[in-house]
Design a protein around this motif. Sequence first.
Motif, PDB file in Angstrom:
ATOM      1  N   LEU A  59       0.846  -1.204   0.000  1.00  8.34           N
ATOM      2  CA  LEU A  59       0.000   0.000   0.000  1.00  8.34           C
ATOM      3  C   LEU A  59       0.876   1.247   0.000  1.00  8.34           C
ATOM      4  O   LEU A  59       0.613   2.226  -0.703  1.00  8.34           O
ATOM      5  N   ASP A  60       1.937   1.193   0.798  1.00 10.43           N
ATOM      6  CA  ASP A  60       2.822   2.350   0.906  1.00 10.43           C
ATOM      7  C   ASP A  60       3.632   2.543  -0.385  1.00 10.43           C
ATOM      8  O   ASP A  60       3.706   3.643  -0.919  1.00 10.43           O
ATOM      9  N   GLY A  61       4.205   1.447  -0.882  1.00 12.87           N
ATOM     10  CA  GLY A  61       5.129   1.547  -2.010  1.00 12.87           C
ATOM     11  C   GLY A  61       4.444   1.636  -3.360  1.00 12.87           C
ATOM     12  O   GLY A  61       4.855   2.402  -4.219  1.00 12.87           O
ATOM     13  N   PRO A  66       0.919   6.897   2.364  1.00 14.31           N
ATOM     14  CA  PRO A  66       1.685   6.517   3.551  1.00 14.31           C
ATOM     15  C   PRO A  66       0.857   5.552   4.393  1.00 14.31           C
ATOM     16  O   PRO A  66      -0.307   5.834   4.694  1.00 14.31           O
ATOM     17  N   THR A  67       1.427   4.420   4.733  1.00  8.61           N
ATOM     18  CA  THR A  67       0.640   3.382   5.414  1.00  8.61           C
ATOM     19  C   THR A  67       1.247   3.010   6.760  1.00  8.61           C
ATOM     20  O   THR A  67       2.460   2.798   6.868  1.00  8.61           O
ATOM     21  N   ALA A  68       0.381   2.965   7.763  1.00  5.45           N
ATOM     22  CA  ALA A  68       0.816   2.670   9.132  1.00  5.45           C
ATOM     23  C   ALA A  68       0.469   1.239   9.490  1.00  5.45           C
ATOM     24  O   ALA A  68      -0.713   0.873   9.471  1.00  5.45           O
ATOM     25  N   GLY A  92      11.048   2.779   5.029  1.00  3.68           N
ATOM     26  CA  GLY A  92      10.564   4.160   5.027  1.00  3.68           C
ATOM     27  C   GLY A  92       9.199   4.373   5.664  1.00  3.68           C
ATOM     28  O   GLY A  92       8.562   5.401   5.438  1.00  3.68           O
ATOM     29  N   ILE A  93       8.735   3.402   6.445  1.00  3.43           N
ATOM     30  CA  ILE A  93       7.442   3.575   7.130  1.00  3.43           C
ATOM     31  C   ILE A  93       7.659   4.518   8.317  1.00  3.43           C
ATOM     32  O   ILE A  93       8.604   4.349   9.087  1.00  3.43           O
ATOM     33  N   ARG A  94       6.778   5.505   8.465  1.00  3.34           N
ATOM     34  CA  ARG A  94       6.992   6.538   9.484  1.00  3.34           C
ATOM     35  C   ARG A  94       5.917   6.583  10.571  1.00  3.34           C
ATOM     36  O   ARG A  94       6.002   7.379  11.489  1.00  3.34           O
ATOM     37  N   ARG A  95       4.866   5.780  10.420  1.00  3.55           N
ATOM     38  CA  ARG A  95       3.775   5.841  11.402  1.00  3.55           C
ATOM     39  C   ARG A  95       3.406   4.433  11.832  1.00  3.55           C
ATOM     40  O   ARG A  95       3.391   3.521  10.999  1.00  3.55           O
TER      41      ARG A  95
END
Length: 281
Positions: A59-61, A66-68, A92-95
């Motif tokens: 989902l993120d890439g 941006p996916t938590a 690179g996941i931030r949340r």
Amino acid sequence: MSQERRYSFEFFPTKTDAGHEKLLVVARQLAGYQPDFFSCTYGAGGSTRDRTLNTVLQLDGEVKVPTAPHLSCVGDSKAELRQLLSTYRENGIRRIVALRGDLPSGMGQAHGELRYANDLVEFIRQESGDHFHIEVAAYPEMHPQARNFEDDLQNFARKCRAGADSAITQYFFSADCYFYFVERAQKLGLDLPITPGIMPITNYSKLARFSDACGAEIPRWIRKQLEAYGDDIASIQAFGEEVVTRMCERLLDGGAPGLHFYTLNQAEPSLAIWNNLKLPR
Ligand code: FAD
């Protein structure tokens, strides 16, 4: 409360390839509405460890929202949690949504090395400093295992003070309980955004079962009306959409910092509410 509103959609990782493909179609549709983030649930005890990881990275890439990941500590060892945190960081996941979790029935009562969500928040901060924006869960109608409201509120404060940046609530159908909870949290000096979790109403029997388990109350007037519709799914959905839209209007008018939709991997029920509210696209 923060003036910046944020909107997000939650998914669960599917068990089959076909389900996963469907999830990607839904996610791409919702991505068009430019939400602030997606989130993906985690089966306590690690039952969805790989599926959650793969879904989050895709989902993120690929879907490019941006996916938590949700991460729960009950039943996972520190080594397993450390490994996941490091994989998410490298990608690179931030949340992260940090939870205690509930072990699925049949997995016993065993605790991992970390017992409560506040332990997990502390652990994430120890391991990763400020890399992650940490979300925690909030329960305006009380967590079902809590002794009482005050105790639960203190436990909520404990995980906020351990380093959470914001919170997402369990779903509810009464705006009053949300406002009361936020007011009481603010009186304790907790000024982090507490975003209401929104559950669209699509199927009464499933909702009733789920609400019993997680301690969310369906007010009598809503329950009676839904029951009266029987198998008339169209009426259940139309009434549900109206009731939840009205509640969201009240929440946003009253200063809620955004909305987090429990999509149950479907786009239309959340989008119907989104469109009724004329939220930004
Ligand atoms: P905690 O904050 O640890 O609280 C659990 C209970 O223990 C409460 O009754 C609290 O009052 C009490 N408590 C807390 N800290 C202490 C302490 N230090 N000492 C004594 N008592 C304490 N579940 C999943 O399995 N996977 C998911 O992906 C998932 N996503 C969720 C997302 C959201 C937004 C929400 C609201 C819930 C989610 N859940 C998920 C459900 C959640 O895991 C359960 O509600 C679980 O029972 C509690 O998790 P928590 O992180 O709120 O626990």
